[in-house]
Design a protein around this motif. Structure first.
Motif, PDB file in Angstrom:
ATOM      1  N   ARG A 136       0.849  -1.201  -0.045  1.00  0.00           N
ATOM      2  CA  ARG A 136      -0.149   0.074   0.217  1.00  0.00           C
ATOM      3  C   ARG A 136       0.861   1.326  -0.019  1.00  0.00           C
ATOM      4  NH1 ARG A 136      -2.711  -1.217   4.504  1.00  0.00           N
ATOM      5  NH2 ARG A 136      -1.419   0.010   5.666  1.00  0.00           N
ATOM      6  N   ASP A 137       2.056   1.226   0.858  1.00  0.00           N
ATOM      7  CA  ASP A 137       2.617   2.474   1.034  1.00  0.00           C
ATOM      8  C   ASP A 137       3.472   3.049  -0.419  1.00  0.00           C
ATOM      9  OD1 ASP A 137       1.440   2.486   3.577  1.00  0.00           O
ATOM     10  OD2 ASP A 137       3.090   1.738   4.898  1.00  0.00           O
ATOM     11  N   PRO A 138       4.357   2.110  -0.958  1.00  0.00           N
ATOM     12  CA  PRO A 138       5.099   2.626  -2.119  1.00  0.00           C
ATOM     13  C   PRO A 138       4.507   3.042  -3.186  1.00  0.00           C
ATOM     14  CG  PRO A 138       5.674   0.241  -1.256  1.00  0.00           C
ATOM     15  CD  PRO A 138       4.368   0.525  -0.551  1.00  0.00           C
ATOM     16  N   GLY A 139       3.142   2.898  -3.191  1.00  0.00           N
ATOM     17  CA  GLY A 139       2.366   3.436  -4.381  1.00  0.00           C
ATOM     18  C   GLY A 139       2.636   4.748  -4.799  1.00  0.00           C
ATOM     19  N   CYS A 140       2.533   5.116  -6.253  1.00  0.00           N
ATOM     20  CA  CYS A 140       2.914   6.202  -6.699  1.00  0.00           C
ATOM     21  C   CYS A 140       1.758   6.832  -7.710  1.00  0.00           C
ATOM     22  CB  CYS A 140       4.054   6.223  -7.477  1.00  0.00           C
ATOM     23  SG  CYS A 140       4.611   7.723  -8.501  1.00  0.00           S
ATOM     24  N   ASN A 141       1.248   7.857  -7.385  1.00  0.00           N
ATOM     25  CA  ASN A 141      -0.046   8.215  -8.410  1.00  0.00           C
ATOM     26  C   ASN A 141       0.404   9.878  -8.467  1.00  0.00           C
ATOM     27  OD1 ASN A 141      -2.065   9.007  -9.569  1.00  0.00           O
ATOM     28  ND2 ASN A 141      -3.734   8.185  -8.152  1.00  0.00           N
ATOM     29  N   THR A 142       0.855  10.175  -9.446  1.00  0.00           N
ATOM     30  CA  THR A 142       0.983  11.503  -9.652  1.00  0.00           C
ATOM     31  C   THR A 142       0.638  12.083 -11.030  1.00  0.00           C
ATOM     32  OG1 THR A 142       2.830  13.389  -9.698  1.00  0.00           O
ATOM     33  CG2 THR A 142       3.419  11.159 -10.273  1.00  0.00           C
ATOM     34  N   GLY A 143       0.179  13.399 -11.107  1.00  0.00           N
ATOM     35  CA  GLY A 143      -0.089  14.113 -12.618  1.00  0.00           C
ATOM     36  C   GLY A 143       0.465  15.484 -12.486  1.00  0.00           C
ATOM     37  N   SER A 144       1.084  15.964 -13.514  1.00  0.00           N
ATOM     38  CA  SER A 144       1.301  17.296 -13.446  1.00  0.00           C
ATOM     39  C   SER A 144       1.352  17.867 -14.979  1.00  0.00           C
ATOM     40  CB  SER A 144       2.898  17.366 -13.038  1.00  0.00           C
ATOM     41  OG  SER A 144       3.123  16.981 -11.614  1.00  0.00           O
ATOM     42  N   VAL A 145       0.779  19.008 -15.118  1.00  0.00           N
ATOM     43  CA  VAL A 145       0.875  19.707 -16.385  1.00  0.00           C
ATOM     44  C   VAL A 145       2.059  20.790 -16.097  1.00  0.00           C
ATOM     45  CG1 VAL A 145      -0.213  21.255 -17.973  1.00  0.00           C
ATOM     46  CG2 VAL A 145      -1.487  19.675 -16.732  1.00  0.00           C
ATOM     47  N   ILE A 146       3.097  20.443 -17.142  1.00  0.00           N
ATOM     48  CA  ILE A 146       4.405  21.103 -16.936  1.00  0.00           C
ATOM     49  C   ILE A 146       4.906  21.789 -18.185  1.00  0.00           C
ATOM     50  CG2 ILE A 146       5.197  19.794 -15.064  1.00  0.00           C
ATOM     51  CD1 ILE A 146       6.768  18.199 -17.017  1.00  0.00           C
ATOM     52  N   LEU A 147       5.697  22.965 -18.385  1.00  0.00           N
ATOM     53  CA  LEU A 147       6.061  23.391 -19.531  1.00  0.00           C
ATOM     54  C   LEU A 147       7.303  22.701 -19.995  1.00  0.00           C
ATOM     55  CD1 LEU A 147       5.546  27.174 -18.646  1.00  0.00           C
ATOM     56  CD2 LEU A 147       4.128  25.675 -20.057  1.00  0.00           C
ATOM     57  N   LEU A 148       7.437  22.386 -21.134  1.00  0.00           N
ATOM     58  CA  LEU A 148       8.436  21.619 -21.799  1.00  0.00           C
ATOM     59  C   LEU A 148       8.669  22.212 -23.408  1.00  0.00           C
ATOM     60  CD1 LEU A 148       7.966  17.880 -21.022  1.00  0.00           C
ATOM     61  CD2 LEU A 148       9.687  19.513 -19.735  1.00  0.00           C
ATOM     62  N   THR A 149      10.073  22.361 -23.817  1.00  0.00           N
ATOM     63  CA  THR A 149      10.074  22.452 -25.125  1.00  0.00           C
ATOM     64  C   THR A 149       9.837  21.121 -26.009  1.00  0.00           C
ATOM     65  OG1 THR A 149      12.431  21.804 -25.024  1.00  0.00           O
ATOM     66  CG2 THR A 149      12.063  24.268 -24.937  1.00  0.00           C
ATOM     67  N   ALA A 150       9.740  21.002 -27.167  1.00  0.00           N
ATOM     68  CA  ALA A 150       9.345  19.896 -27.940  1.00  0.00           C
ATOM     69  C   ALA A 150      10.833  19.162 -27.692  1.00  0.00           C
ATOM     70  CB  ALA A 150       9.501  20.175 -29.471  1.00  0.00           C
ATOM     71  N   GLU A 151      11.993  19.521 -27.626  1.00  0.00           N
ATOM     72  CA  GLU A 151      13.159  18.570 -27.373  1.00  0.00           C
ATOM     73  C   GLU A 151      13.046  17.841 -26.051  1.00  0.00           C
ATOM     74  OE1 GLU A 151      13.466  21.788 -28.433  1.00  0.00           O
ATOM     75  OE2 GLU A 151      13.780  21.160 -30.907  1.00  0.00           O
ATOM     76  N   GLU A 152      12.682  18.754 -25.117  1.00  0.00           N
ATOM     77  CA  GLU A 152      12.416  18.322 -23.583  1.00  0.00           C
ATOM     78  C   GLU A 152      11.267  16.925 -23.682  1.00  0.00           C
ATOM     79  OE1 GLU A 152      13.936  22.103 -21.133  1.00  0.00           O
ATOM     80  OE2 GLU A 152      11.852  22.021 -21.835  1.00  0.00           O
ATOM     81  N   TYR A 153      10.220  17.459 -24.411  1.00  0.00           N
ATOM     82  CA  TYR A 153       9.192  16.468 -24.312  1.00  0.00           C
ATOM     83  C   TYR A 153       9.587  15.128 -24.974  1.00  0.00           C
ATOM     84  CZ  TYR A 153       4.595  14.910 -25.991  1.00  0.00           C
ATOM     85  OH  TYR A 153       3.447  14.103 -26.009  1.00  0.00           O
ATOM     86  N   ALA A 154      10.479  15.008 -25.907  1.00  0.00           N
ATOM     87  CA  ALA A 154      10.901  14.136 -26.726  1.00  0.00           C
ATOM     88  C   ALA A 154      12.026  13.167 -25.574  1.00  0.00           C
ATOM     89  CB  ALA A 154      11.522  14.064 -27.989  1.00  0.00           C
ATOM     90  N   GLN A 155      12.672  14.026 -24.956  1.00  0.00           N
ATOM     91  CA  GLN A 155      13.502  13.448 -24.129  1.00  0.00           C
ATOM     92  C   GLN A 155      13.075  12.666 -22.797  1.00  0.00           C
ATOM     93  OE1 GLN A 155      16.506  16.323 -22.485  1.00  0.00           O
ATOM     94  NE2 GLN A 155      17.368  14.743 -21.214  1.00  0.00           N
ATOM     95  N   MET A 156      11.942  13.487 -22.324  1.00  0.00           N
ATOM     96  CA  MET A 156      11.258  12.800 -21.132  1.00  0.00           C
ATOM     97  C   MET A 156      10.553  11.647 -21.692  1.00  0.00           C
ATOM     98  SD  MET A 156       8.212  14.223 -18.767  1.00  0.00           S
ATOM     99  CE  MET A 156       9.014  15.116 -17.563  1.00  0.00           C
ATOM    100  N   SER A 157       9.927  11.436 -22.848  1.00  0.00           N
ATOM    101  CA  SER A 157       9.084  10.304 -23.100  1.00  0.00           C
ATOM    102  C   SER A 157      10.207   9.179 -23.476  1.00  0.00           C
ATOM    103  CB  SER A 157       8.727  10.731 -24.676  1.00  0.00           C
ATOM    104  OG  SER A 157       7.997   9.847 -25.327  1.00  0.00           O
ATOM    105  N   ALA A 158      11.369   9.553 -24.084  1.00  0.00           N
ATOM    106  CA  ALA A 158      12.406   8.290 -24.260  1.00  0.00           C
ATOM    107  C   ALA A 158      12.711   7.897 -22.792  1.00  0.00           C
ATOM    108  CB  ALA A 158      13.650   8.906 -24.937  1.00  0.00           C
ATOM    109  N   GLU A 159      12.923   8.730 -21.798  1.00  0.00           N
ATOM    110  CA  GLU A 159      13.454   8.498 -20.483  1.00  0.00           C
ATOM    111  C   GLU A 159      12.247   7.478 -19.848  1.00  0.00           C
ATOM    112  OE1 GLU A 159      14.586  12.070 -17.997  1.00  0.00           O
ATOM    113  OE2 GLU A 159      16.470  12.289 -19.682  1.00  0.00           O
ATOM    114  N   LEU A 160      11.002   7.978 -19.895  1.00  0.00           N
ATOM    115  CA  LEU A 160      10.171   7.198 -19.261  1.00  0.00           C
ATOM    116  C   LEU A 160       9.836   5.913 -19.909  1.00  0.00           C
ATOM    117  CD1 LEU A 160       7.478   9.778 -18.591  1.00  0.00           C
ATOM    118  CD2 LEU A 160       8.649   9.082 -17.030  1.00  0.00           C
ATOM    119  N   LEU A 161      10.173   5.726 -21.087  1.00  0.00           N
ATOM    120  CA  LEU A 161       9.946   4.520 -21.997  1.00  0.00           C
ATOM    121  C   LEU A 161      11.011   3.494 -21.430  1.00  0.00           C
ATOM    122  CD1 LEU A 161       8.429   2.773 -23.937  1.00  0.00           C
ATOM    123  CD2 LEU A 161      10.148   3.974 -25.594  1.00  0.00           C
TER     124      LEU A 161
END
Length: 194
Positions: A136-161
């Motif tokens: 129960r305790d280690p669960g993670c549920n988060t959501g954020s709307v953040i500002l990113l450039t197109a390059e940062e968006y692609a980088q974050m997508s690759a890192e999450l993948l």
């Protein structure tokens, strides 16, 4: 296409076939396949008890999955011919659809995936108080709307993948009885439209 983990003989089947994608684009069928991911045989009774659905509903969905070649009926391990036993053909499935080629299937899979995830959240929330603290305790549920450039968006997508793939591969090393439990891993990253 099948991918094999470096440390095990378990395989994940990449599903691109239209009939299989169509058959799998239902939340109940997704739940059945998730339950059957260890490839051991399950009776209809075991599946309906685990999913809280009627035996008739489970039987219908198993037949649809069988037609698509995703599950198969097998003899009962205890030799009881009266039992209807089923197992998944592969231990995991990765659904891959090009929205440009099959927009209806892509939309159906998106909808089924959203329903599958939401229903899973609701089942977790209903059971959370009765779960041991370590589940129960280690669960993670988060959501954020953040500002990113197109390059940062692609980088974050690759890192999450990459993080998702790392833990998905770890999943393939587990066996029934080793203390592992199913955990939902869901990641979403998309352009926010206010």
């Amino acid at each position: 296409m099948q991918e094999q983990s470096e440390n095990t003989d378990r395989t994940v089947h990449k599903v691109t076939d239209y009939a299989q994608l169509k058959a799998m684009s239902h939340p109940t069928r997704m739940r059945i396949l998730t339950l059957m991911s260890n490839k051991r045989p399950y009776t209809v009774s075991e599946i309906d008890t685990a999913l809280g659905e009627s035996a008739g509903t489970i039987s219908y969905h198993l037949r649809q999955l069988e037609k698509a070649g995703v599950v198969m009926q097998v003899p009962s391990p205890d030799g009881d011919g009266r039992k209807s036993c089923w197992r998944a053909v592969d231990e995991g499935y990765e659904l891959s659809v090009d929205a440009k080629d099959t927009p209806a299937i892509a939309q159906a899979l998106d909808q089924a995936g959203a329903e599958f995830l939401q229903a899973g959240r609701e089942r977790y929330q209903a059971a959370a108080d009765s779960l041991p603290a370590e589940w129960r305790d280690p669960g993670c549920n988060t959501g954020s709307v953040i500002l990113l450039t197109a390059e940062e968006y692609a980088q974050m997508s690759a890192e999450l993948l990459a993080v998702t793939q790392k833990w998905t591969q770890r999943n393939l090393t587990h066996r029934e009885g080793d203390g592992s439990q199913p955990v939902m891993l869901a990641t979403e990253l998309f352009k926010w439209i206010p």
